[in-house]
Design a protein around this motif. Structure first.
Motif, PDB file in Angstrom:
ATOM      1  N   TRP A 207      49.595  31.617  42.446  1.00 37.53           N
ATOM      2  CA  TRP A 207      49.229  31.222  43.640  1.00 37.53           C
ATOM      3  C   TRP A 207      48.925  32.165  45.251  1.00 37.53           C
ATOM      4  N   SER A 208      50.527  33.365  44.798  1.00 33.90           N
ATOM      5  CA  SER A 208      50.398  33.979  45.829  1.00 33.90           C
ATOM      6  C   SER A 208      49.373  35.243  45.457  1.00 33.90           C
ATOM      7  N   ALA A 209      49.495  35.512  44.380  1.00 35.27           N
ATOM      8  CA  ALA A 209      47.916  36.345  43.800  1.00 35.27           C
ATOM      9  C   ALA A 209      46.693  35.886  44.608  1.00 35.27           C
ATOM     10  N   ALA A 210      46.235  34.986  44.065  1.00 38.79           N
ATOM     11  CA  ALA A 210      44.861  34.388  44.114  1.00 38.79           C
ATOM     12  C   ALA A 210      45.108  34.923  46.167  1.00 38.79           C
ATOM     13  N   GLY A 211      45.990  34.089  46.645  1.00 44.46           N
ATOM     14  CA  GLY A 211      45.873  34.437  48.299  1.00 44.46           C
ATOM     15  C   GLY A 211      45.781  35.736  48.871  1.00 44.46           C
ATOM     16  N   ALA A 212      46.021  36.736  47.632  1.00 47.76           N
ATOM     17  CA  ALA A 212      46.230  37.682  47.818  1.00 47.76           C
ATOM     18  C   ALA A 212      44.271  38.298  47.629  1.00 47.76           C
ATOM     19  N   GLY A 213      43.264  37.500  47.238  1.00 47.75           N
ATOM     20  CA  GLY A 213      42.428  38.185  46.570  1.00 47.75           C
ATOM     21  C   GLY A 213      42.412  38.297  45.519  1.00 47.75           C
ATOM     22  N   GLU A 214      42.689  38.579  44.556  1.00 48.68           N
ATOM     23  CA  GLU A 214      43.434  39.153  42.679  1.00 48.68           C
ATOM     24  C   GLU A 214      41.961  37.739  42.783  1.00 48.68           C
ATOM     25  N   ALA A 219      40.076  32.560  40.190  1.00 50.31           N
ATOM     26  CA  ALA A 219      39.581  31.841  39.024  1.00 50.31           C
ATOM     27  C   ALA A 219      40.461  30.977  37.788  1.00 50.31           C
ATOM     28  N   ALA A 220      41.693  31.117  37.706  1.00 41.21           N
ATOM     29  CA  ALA A 220      42.666  30.381  37.288  1.00 41.21           C
ATOM     30  C   ALA A 220      43.371  29.117  38.110  1.00 41.21           C
ATOM     31  N   VAL A 221      43.214  29.210  39.429  1.00 37.86           N
ATOM     32  CA  VAL A 221      43.554  28.656  40.476  1.00 37.86           C
ATOM     33  C   VAL A 221      42.072  27.611  40.983  1.00 37.86           C
TER      34      VAL A 221
END
Length: 328
Positions: A207-214, A219-221
């Motif tokens: 979740w934090s990685a998705a929020g950081a734009g990774e 894609a997983a989220v």
């Protein structure tokens, strides 16, 4: 006719939370204890939690009229036995939890699946004006509890709400139930971890990685959110429940989960006037954090079971003292 004080216990793999509530579902006492696993440990934990919650409420066990238990696994409400609660080390052999706790506490005990208890608790705590409701529990697996016309819907064999095992992708991953492409394989905590962890050791950081734009995390989220949105659509289209409440371990992430699910629902609305008319995004919410909803739901179910048992018996067959006590 009232039931007086009742207790409810929410038993999980790491903790047992017990409450004592009055007829208005006000919590008078509450306690959380670490769960001891295995049949004897579960019974001992639940009994001690009820004793301590009752003491905190300024009452005694003799003042309780019923105890309700919400617990994972396969539960047979008719006899209160539990099996296949893996996180509690309860296997295929049913454990007669209701009878064992009744011997410990000297009070009638009813047992219900934990997701069903959450659904009843969420419905009752929301007030009488709350419409039909489904709780979508997103943890290691995926399941729902459904309340229609104010009553829990269990189904003819207790399987209502097992939507995680509805196949949605004939070419998808194999599910633990033996089918292929079940909803649980894309819309559960284990599915999210599987989509993220092959390249990352710490699945909780998605979740934090998705929020950081990774992009890989995002894609997983998105895939996970699409799966949860599909489960929401299924519940609303099958039951037309007014509210779908997201619960379970994955909801600990909070608002980001709700945002991605609502985003997927909005995207589906863009291509379907029919779905747009259902107004799905506004029917989804998160279960309030730190609220003893499951324990309250278990208590409510215990009260309902007790009152039903009395109303099923003609007054002429009840001792006078019992009638007087239950109607006071």
């Amino acid at each position: 006719m009232t039931a007086g004080l009742v207790a409810g216990v929410d038993i999980g793999g790491s903790k047992a939370l017990a409450v004592v509530v009055d007829d208005a579902n006000r919590v008078l006492g509450q306690v959380r204890l670490p769960t001891e696993r295995g049949a004897a440990g579960v019974v001992a934990t639940a009994a001690e939690a009820v004793r301590q919650a009752t003491e905190m409420a300024g009452s005694t066990l003799t003042e309780l009229t019923a105890v309700g238990v919400g617990i994972p696994g396969l539960v047979h409400p008719s006899n209160g036995s539990v099996s296949h609660a893996v996180n509690l080390d309860l296997g295929a052999d049913p454990v007669d939890l209701s009878a064992a706790l009744q011997r410990e506490l000297g009070v009638p005990v009813s047992v219900e699946n934990d997701v069903n208890a959450v659904a009843v608790g969420a419905h009752r705590l929301a007030g009488a004006r709350r419409g039909d409701l489904a709780v979508l529990s997103i943890g290691t697996g995926l399941a729902a509890g459904i309340v229609v016309d104010g009553s829990l819907h269990r189904g003819s064999r207790g399987g209502a709400g097992e939507i995680g095992h509805i196949p949605v992708d004939p070419l998808g991953r194999w599910c633990s139930c033996g089918q292929r492409g079940c909803l649980e394989t894309i819309a559960s905590g284990s599915a999210l971890s599987a989509a993220w962890q092959p390249a990352h050791e710490d699945g909780s950081s998605v979740w934090s990685a998705a929020g950081a734009g990774e992009e890989s995390a995002a894609a997983a989220v998105r895939s996970f959110g699409a799966g949860v949105a599909a489960a929401v659509r299924l519940l609303v289209l099958a039951w037309d429940v007014e509210h779908v409440v997201l619960a379970g371990g994955v909801t600990g992430v909070g608002q980001p989960l709700l945002d991605v699910v609502r985003s997927e629902l909005l995207a589906a609305e863009a291509g379907s006037a029919f779905l747009a008319a259902m107004r799905l995004p506004e029917r989804v919410s998160l279960l309030p954090s730190q609220s003893p909803v499951a324990a309250v739901g278990a208590a409510v179910l215990a009260r309902d079971s007790l009152l039903e048992s009395f109303t099923a018996i003609p007054d002429t067959l009840l001792p006078d003292s019992s009638v007087d006590e239950m109607s006071s």
